[in-house]
Design a protein around this motif. Structure first.
Motif, PDB file in Angstrom:
ATOM      1  N   ARG A 136       0.850  -1.228   0.000  1.00 11.48           N
ATOM      2  CA  ARG A 136       0.000   0.000   0.000  1.00 11.48           C
ATOM      3  C   ARG A 136       0.865   1.249   0.000  1.00 11.48           C
ATOM      4  O   ARG A 136       0.606   2.206  -0.733  1.00 11.48           O
ATOM      5  CB  ARG A 136      -0.912  -0.036   1.239  1.00 11.48           C
ATOM      6  N   ILE A 137       1.951   1.260   0.818  1.00  9.80           N
ATOM      7  CA  ILE A 137       2.846   2.423   0.868  1.00  9.80           C
ATOM      8  C   ILE A 137       3.537   2.606  -0.466  1.00  9.80           C
ATOM      9  O   ILE A 137       3.700   3.738  -0.950  1.00  9.80           O
ATOM     10  CB  ILE A 137       3.868   2.252   2.010  1.00  9.80           C
ATOM     11  N   SER A 138       3.921   1.499  -1.099  1.00  9.78           N
ATOM     12  CA  SER A 138       4.568   1.578  -2.418  1.00  9.78           C
ATOM     13  C   SER A 138       3.641   2.219  -3.436  1.00  9.78           C
ATOM     14  O   SER A 138       4.056   3.035  -4.271  1.00  9.78           O
ATOM     15  CB  SER A 138       4.978   0.181  -2.880  1.00  9.78           C
ATOM     16  N   GLU A 139       2.353   1.842  -3.370  1.00  6.65           N
ATOM     17  CA  GLU A 139       1.375   2.428  -4.294  1.00  6.65           C
ATOM     18  C   GLU A 139       1.231   3.929  -4.045  1.00  6.65           C
ATOM     19  O   GLU A 139       1.153   4.718  -5.000  1.00  6.65           O
ATOM     20  CB  GLU A 139       0.022   1.739  -4.116  1.00  6.65           C
ATOM     21  N   ILE A 140       1.178   4.333  -2.743  1.00  8.60           N
ATOM     22  CA  ILE A 140       1.029   5.757  -2.416  1.00  8.60           C
ATOM     23  C   ILE A 140       2.244   6.549  -2.895  1.00  8.60           C
ATOM     24  O   ILE A 140       2.110   7.635  -3.450  1.00  8.60           O
ATOM     25  CB  ILE A 140       0.839   5.931  -0.895  1.00  8.60           C
ATOM     26  N   LEU A 141       3.469   5.958  -2.692  1.00  4.82           N
ATOM     27  CA  LEU A 141       4.684   6.644  -3.116  1.00  4.82           C
ATOM     28  C   LEU A 141       4.883   6.565  -4.620  1.00  4.82           C
ATOM     29  O   LEU A 141       5.687   7.324  -5.179  1.00  4.82           O
ATOM     30  CB  LEU A 141       5.899   6.043  -2.405  1.00  4.82           C
ATOM     31  N   GLY A 142       4.168   5.628  -5.279  1.00  2.00           N
ATOM     32  CA  GLY A 142       4.292   5.488  -6.729  1.00  2.00           C
ATOM     33  C   GLY A 142       5.608   4.872  -7.133  1.00  2.00           C
ATOM     34  O   GLY A 142       6.177   5.255  -8.164  1.00  2.00           O
ATOM     35  N   ILE A 143       6.108   3.948  -6.310  1.00  7.64           N
ATOM     36  CA  ILE A 143       7.385   3.306  -6.643  1.00  7.64           C
ATOM     37  C   ILE A 143       7.176   1.792  -6.698  1.00  7.64           C
ATOM     38  O   ILE A 143       6.225   1.254  -6.142  1.00  7.64           O
ATOM     39  CB  ILE A 143       8.475   3.652  -5.606  1.00  7.64           C
ATOM     40  N   ASP A 144       8.109   1.132  -7.342  1.00  6.76           N
ATOM     41  CA  ASP A 144       8.063  -0.344  -7.439  1.00  6.76           C
ATOM     42  C   ASP A 144       9.060  -0.896  -6.413  1.00  6.76           C
ATOM     43  O   ASP A 144      10.265  -0.843  -6.614  1.00  6.76           O
ATOM     44  CB  ASP A 144       8.444  -0.768  -8.856  1.00  6.76           C
ATOM     45  N   TYR A 145       8.509  -1.338  -5.287  1.00  6.60           N
ATOM     46  CA  TYR A 145       9.374  -1.776  -4.193  1.00  6.60           C
ATOM     47  C   TYR A 145       9.151  -3.285  -3.942  1.00  6.60           C
ATOM     48  O   TYR A 145       8.003  -3.756  -3.906  1.00  6.60           O
ATOM     49  CB  TYR A 145       9.051  -0.969  -2.930  1.00  6.60           C
TER      50      TYR A 145
END
Length: 443
Positions: free
Chosen positions: A9-18
């Motif tokens: 969810r945090i990756s989606e909010i930050l817009g990064i591929d983690y």
């Protein structure tokens, strides 16, 4: 929601591929960095907005101040109490520019707590705005000098010291320069009105002078049985230096014409003096040569080197004897049966130097016209810049076949006016026409 779900969810909010299999700690560091950057951006935007609001507030204050100053100097009052208006304006400027010391100097008026001597020693070129910043002057820590210039240079405003800040800003310069223009515009209006009042006053005085001078010329020319006389005079301006007069006594007529060097008031004053002298001398000198020489002696004492009078004296007796003295004046014309005789000047103008003026004597035939005039006639110009000249004058005389002095005068006037129409008169114009009718006409 487990840790892996939170990571996604945090990756989606930050817009990064983690890669969430690596754990959440590194992702939380990235999140913390982004939050700090966002916070910093908000702070910068807040500071920017506060600066913009401050600038808007200052601009509003400046505009409001300039409107008040405009109202103070915009209202027309005559005479204008400049000190009173400046004393209203300075506190308004002080709120915006926030200076400590000042001086406003307009011609002989000074207000403020600064010394104009010290300011003027510091500012050599006073017709442009000067800004002195800290360290540039030994006398002033900072200084803003603004000239007051409209149609001419009136003075200046000068400010020193800042209650807030160190230097005068571009905004300070702008508002003080606008204020100086308001002051200059008000002074221009007053200056214009004063000149207009003076012009109207001068016109009124010149009109009075014109009426007085017109009364100095003969209202009626003497009527005798042996000679007809008529004359006219028109100054180039309201008053002029042309003069004519006629003195009649038993069996004799003395006709005089003069042209004072120059135009307008100086020439008119000299013409008046010549007339006064001649009025007195004509009653005490029966001999023409004595009269002219005496008049010349008086004027040589009274006149400066650049002043003189060209004059013609015509002494005509019942029997047709004419004594003539032409002192530097235009040639005199004699017209009889279509034939013209032209007599040039034989002496210098009156008032230049001592001179022995001698009369020239001729015998007039009955029905002889004598034409005397000033150089405003021959020097009248047309739209091409050509002068009327002696040839046109002589042609007009040759073409005349009437028998009246008044009629010949009208012909001459009409000829000159038609030639020079639409061109402003540049010199005084005077004509005198005499007709010797003969001894048999004596009453």
């Amino acid at each position: 929601m487990n840790e892996r779900d939170i990571c996604r969810r945090i990756s989606e909010i930050l817009g990064i591929d983690y890669d969430c299999t690596r754990g959440i700690d590194e992702l939380l560091k990235i999140l913390e960095y982004e939050i700090n950057e966002y916070k910093k951006s908000l702070e910068e935007q807040t500071i920017f907005m506060e600066a913009q609001l401050e600038e808007l507030s200052r601009s509003y204050e400046e505009i409001s101040t300039l409107l008040e100053i405009s109202e103070i100097f915009g209202g027309f009052e005559f005479p204008m109490n400049l000190r009173e208006k400046l004393e209203k304006v300075i506190p308004l400027l002080k709120k915006v520019v926030k200076f400590k010391d000042y001086i406003v100097r307009v011609e002989d008026l000074s207000i403020g707590n600064m010394s104009h001597e010290e300011v003027e020693r510091e500012i050599e070129e006073r017709e442009k705005t000067v800004l002195i910043e800290p360290g540039e002057s030994k006398k002033f820590s900072n200084l803003l000098f603004v000239p007051i210039i409209g149609n001419r240079y009136y003075g200046y405003m000068c400010f020193s010291g800042k209650e807030e800040g160190i230097v005068f800003t571009a905004s300070d310069r702008r508002i003080t320069e606008v204020t100086s223009r308001y002051i200059a515009n008000a002074l221009d209006r007053i200056d214009f009105l004063q000149k207009e009042i003076e012009r109207q006053r001068l016109e009124e005085q010149m009109e009075i002078a014109r009426r007085i001078q017109s009364e100095l010329l003969p209202r009626e020319l003497p009527r005798t049985g042996f000679i007809d006389i008529t004359a006219c005079s028109r100054p180039a301006v309201q008053v002029g230096g042309d003069y004519y007069d006629v003195f009649a006594s038993d069996g004799k007529v003395l006709a005089v014409m003069g042209d004072v060097a120059g135009k307008s008031v100086p020439a008119a004053l000299l013409m008046s003096a010549v007339r006064s002298y001649l009025k007195v001398l004509s009653t005490s000198h029966s001999d023409l040569e004595d009269l002219v020489n005496h008049l010349n002696s008086i004027l040589c004492e009274d006149l400066s080197n650049d002043r003189f009078v060209t004059m013609v004296f015509l002494e005509i007796f019942q029997n047709g004897t004419l004594n003539l003295v032409n002192a530097g004046h235009n040639p005199v014309y004699f017209l009889h049966d279509g034939e013209i005789v032209k007599l040039e000047a034989s002496a210098i103008p009156i008032g230049i130097a001592e001179w022995n003026y001698r009369r020239h004597t001729i015998q007039l035939k009955p029905n002889t016209f004598i034409v005397v005039y000033t150089d405003g006639i021959t020097e009248a110009r047309n739209t091409l810049g050509e002068e009327y000249g002696y040839e046109r004058l002589e042609e007009t005389l040759r073409e005349y076949n009437g028998d009246s002095a008044e009629d010949l005068l009208s012909k001459l006037k009409k000829s000159v006016e038609e030639f020079s129409k639409d061109v402003p008169q540049h010199d005084d114009m005077t004509i005198m026409v005499l007709k010797y009718k003969g001894q048999q006409e004596v009453e």
